[in-house]
Design an enzyme around this catalytic site. Sequence first.
Site, PDB file in Angstrom:
ATOM      1  N   GLU A  53      18.577  16.457  -5.257  1.00 41.42           N
ATOM      2  CA  GLU A  53      18.654  15.126  -5.854  1.00 41.42           C
ATOM      3  C   GLU A  53      17.680  15.068  -7.039  1.00 41.42           C
ATOM      4  OE1 GLU A  53      16.875  11.754  -3.691  1.00 41.42           O
ATOM      5  OE2 GLU A  53      18.737  10.683  -4.073  1.00 41.42           O
TER       6      GLU A  53
ATOM      7  N   GLY B  46       0.817  -1.215   0.000  1.00 39.54           N
ATOM      8  CA  GLY B  46       0.000   0.000   0.000  1.00 39.54           C
ATOM      9  C   GLY B  46       0.843   1.253   0.000  1.00 39.54           C
ATOM     10  N   THR B  47       0.181   2.375   0.146  1.00 42.74           N
ATOM     11  CA  THR B  47       0.872   3.667   0.047  1.00 42.74           C
ATOM     12  C   THR B  47       1.617   3.997   1.337  1.00 42.74           C
ATOM     13  OG1 THR B  47      -0.970   4.924   0.949  1.00 42.74           O
ATOM     14  CG2 THR B  47      -0.967   4.578  -1.451  1.00 42.74           C
ATOM     15  N   GLY B  48       2.497   4.967   1.233  1.00 43.87           N
ATOM     16  CA  GLY B  48       3.224   5.437   2.406  1.00 43.87           C
ATOM     17  C   GLY B  48       2.298   6.125   3.387  1.00 43.87           C
TER      18      GLY B  48
ATOM     19  N   GLU C  37      18.039   5.538   5.623  1.00 47.67           N
ATOM     20  CA  GLU C  37      18.950   5.576   4.456  1.00 47.67           C
ATOM     21  C   GLU C  37      18.278   6.457   3.410  1.00 47.67           C
ATOM     22  OE1 GLU C  37      21.833   4.051   4.372  1.00 47.67           O
ATOM     23  OE2 GLU C  37      21.715   2.498   5.900  1.00 47.67           O
TER      24      GLU C  37
ATOM     25  N   GLY D  83       2.194   2.767   5.260  1.00 51.69           N
ATOM     26  CA  GLY D  83       3.495   3.105   5.851  1.00 51.69           C
ATOM     27  C   GLY D  83       3.323   3.806   7.185  1.00 51.69           C
TER      28      GLY D  83
HETATM   29  P1  NAD Z   1       9.827   7.807  -0.711  1.00 45.58           P
HETATM   30  O1  NAD Z   1      10.378   8.417   0.518  1.00 45.58           O
HETATM   31  O2  NAD Z   1       8.770   8.533  -1.439  1.00 45.58           O
HETATM   32  O3  NAD Z   1       9.197   6.379  -0.376  1.00 45.58           O
HETATM   33  C1  NAD Z   1       9.941   5.349   0.229  1.00 45.58           C
HETATM   34  C2  NAD Z   1       8.988   4.416   0.958  1.00 45.58           C
HETATM   35  O4  NAD Z   1       8.380   5.120   2.028  1.00 45.58           O
HETATM   36  C3  NAD Z   1       7.839   3.889   0.112  1.00 45.58           C
HETATM   37  O5  NAD Z   1       7.564   2.556   0.475  1.00 45.58           O
HETATM   38  C4  NAD Z   1       6.703   4.799   0.491  1.00 45.58           C
HETATM   39  O6  NAD Z   1       5.429   4.230   0.289  1.00 45.58           O
HETATM   40  C5  NAD Z   1       6.974   5.009   1.961  1.00 45.58           C
HETATM   41  N1  NAD Z   1       6.376   6.216   2.554  1.00 45.58           N
HETATM   42  C6  NAD Z   1       6.071   7.395   1.935  1.00 45.58           C
HETATM   43  N2  NAD Z   1       5.523   8.244   2.812  1.00 45.58           N
HETATM   44  C7  NAD Z   1       5.485   7.614   4.005  1.00 45.58           C
HETATM   45  C8  NAD Z   1       5.030   7.982   5.309  1.00 45.58           C
HETATM   46  N3  NAD Z   1       4.496   9.173   5.548  1.00 45.58           N
HETATM   47  N4  NAD Z   1       5.162   7.095   6.304  1.00 45.58           N
HETATM   48  C9  NAD Z   1       5.709   5.883   6.081  1.00 45.58           C
HETATM   49  N5  NAD Z   1       6.141   5.464   4.881  1.00 45.58           N
HETATM   50  C10 NAD Z   1       6.037   6.329   3.850  1.00 45.58           C
HETATM   51  O7  NAD Z   1      11.059   7.472  -1.637  1.00 45.58           O
HETATM   52  P2  NAD Z   1      11.027   6.848  -3.112  1.00 45.58           P
HETATM   53  O8  NAD Z   1      10.613   7.931  -4.048  1.00 45.58           O
HETATM   54  O9  NAD Z   1      10.272   5.572  -3.117  1.00 45.58           O
HETATM   55  O10 NAD Z   1      12.553   6.470  -3.339  1.00 45.58           O
HETATM   56  C11 NAD Z   1      13.501   7.341  -3.839  1.00 45.58           C
HETATM   57  C12 NAD Z   1      14.324   7.932  -2.726  1.00 45.58           C
HETATM   58  O11 NAD Z   1      14.954   6.914  -1.981  1.00 45.58           O
HETATM   59  C13 NAD Z   1      15.457   8.808  -3.232  1.00 45.58           C
HETATM   60  O12 NAD Z   1      15.549   9.959  -2.434  1.00 45.58           O
HETATM   61  C14 NAD Z   1      16.681   7.930  -3.028  1.00 45.58           C
HETATM   62  O13 NAD Z   1      17.903   8.600  -2.911  1.00 45.58           O
HETATM   63  C15 NAD Z   1      16.336   7.217  -1.805  1.00 45.58           C
HETATM   64  N6  NAD Z   1      17.137   6.001  -1.677  1.00 45.58           N
HETATM   65  C16 NAD Z   1      18.110   5.933  -0.706  1.00 45.58           C
HETATM   66  C17 NAD Z   1      18.899   4.792  -0.587  1.00 45.58           C
HETATM   67  C18 NAD Z   1      19.979   4.673   0.463  1.00 45.58           C
HETATM   68  O14 NAD Z   1      20.396   3.556   0.734  1.00 45.58           O
HETATM   69  N7  NAD Z   1      20.448   5.753   1.054  1.00 45.58           N
HETATM   70  C19 NAD Z   1      18.693   3.728  -1.463  1.00 45.58           C
HETATM   71  C20 NAD Z   1      17.715   3.844  -2.433  1.00 45.58           C
HETATM   72  C21 NAD Z   1      16.929   4.976  -2.518  1.00 45.58           C
END
Ligand code: NAD
Length: 488
Positions: free
Chosen positions: A392, A210-212, A254, A216
Amino acid sequence: TMAHSKALLVLENFIGGKFVTCSSYIDSYNPSTGDVYCRVPDSGKEEVEAAVKAAKDAFPIWSSKSPLERSRILNKLADLIEHDLEAFAQAESKDQGKTITFARTVDIPRAVYNFRFFASSILHHTTECTEMATMGCVHYTSRAPVGVAGLISPWNLPLYLLTWKIAPAIACGNTVVAKPSEMTSVTAWMMCKLLEKAGVPHGVVNVVFGTGAKAGEALVCHPDVPLISFTGSTLTAQRITEKSAPHCKRLSLELGGKNPAIIFDDADLTQCIPMTLRSSFANQGEICLCTSRIFVQRGIYSQFLKRFVAEAKKWKVGNPADPTVDVGALISEEHLEKVRSYVKKAQAEGARVLCGEGVDSLTLSAGNQKGYFMLPTVIAEVKDESCCMQEEIFGPVTCVVAFDTEEEVIKRANSVKYGLAATVWSSNVGRVHRVAQRLQSGLVWTNCWLVRDLNLPFGGMKASGIGREGAKDSYEFFTEVKTITIKH
Ligand code: NAD
């Protein structure tokens, strides 16, 4: 129509060892065609509640198994995923837009290795012991799993990053509730189908899709989930930190990067150029470790730029299922527009776009016309203050700028809010050490990129994260330590 809905792949949550349907679903797109091809459960509080309960119920038995027993199960799971490597790679490529070659050679092999690695490393940890003879005491530490771990992962390396969390969490004896990105849920669902055969007891690994905002956040706010391991954007991490604060949760974050490559005039360009192309454009530039600011020393700047652009133009963009393609589709239409907007902003600021977006034309086959494709794009003469050099972008866009001195380039490389990964190219060993020591970056690769030993810490400084994961670091994060004193 019935025929249409029958063709769709419909995922189910995996709770307490069973697949369970959800009351509502989200559409998931195939990024290379723009079609909806899959429906993902739109889970919320209720589903998370059921998953946390299943994980809590499974904890006493799982946590009391020996590391060797858990290790055997992790190895079995690794073997089962490896056996289906091709099916997993096809699914990851279709769901995410990444090339089949990348999924076959990076994503799925690493997911397999994550389980094998932690199956092995969990057998080798030792605890501390000190003697205090004058007090007649010995002190020692003991480590125990924490409980139910909440694991939240992003869409760029779906199974790779999810298993980097699941493997250490369960190896240490925790049980988990995982929530993959709603945009890339298929391979996590496929993995669930193998858990029983691997011998993972019911409830040890639960996956809620599901969604964040809904699923999440329900996980982050659940009082019975004492630790959250999150990989994703810095903005989401801020929200998770706020939401988990009332419960004092243990967090591993991360996050994003704005990674520099620093190329000195004594660099071996025959190695540096192909590797910097990869570090800029691999996986469509959708890796947190991708290079997006290339600093080239003035004396070799024009030569580097000419060769780099000529090579970038050779990267083949198109159908990710074609094994000769180098760049697949970006994750979504919205993300493609965001990445494109950075190129437009750079142009408006007077930077030069040397190849790619808006400069070269992209020809796509009939089936891919509505996919989210973009050519590798190289931008030069961008100001350090520009959003293209500060934020980024997370797409196949890289900025190349010139520098004069070592001192200057260290300062400029450090002048962003992020601090995840950097690369340094030089044949001068002394310089390589000096620069690596002074860069504000959790990882520094010199004369290479993306070479990882999972024993060592992984993670970022500044806005790129809090905490590290790796053999010892993950063990520490996923266990609770106790100091015990014995007086005789
Ligand atoms: P995102 O933060 O939008 O989402 C990541 C996850 O968090 C998803 O599963 C999403 O559904 C969930 N999420 C979103 N809002 C939430 C909330 N309020 N509460 C709980 N969960 C929530 O990131 P993205 O767009 O999926 O991924 C890209 C980002 O991830 C980039 O910034 C990238 O640099 C980063 N990234 C970091 C690493 C690392 O190891 N440092 C590795 C890969 C990606």
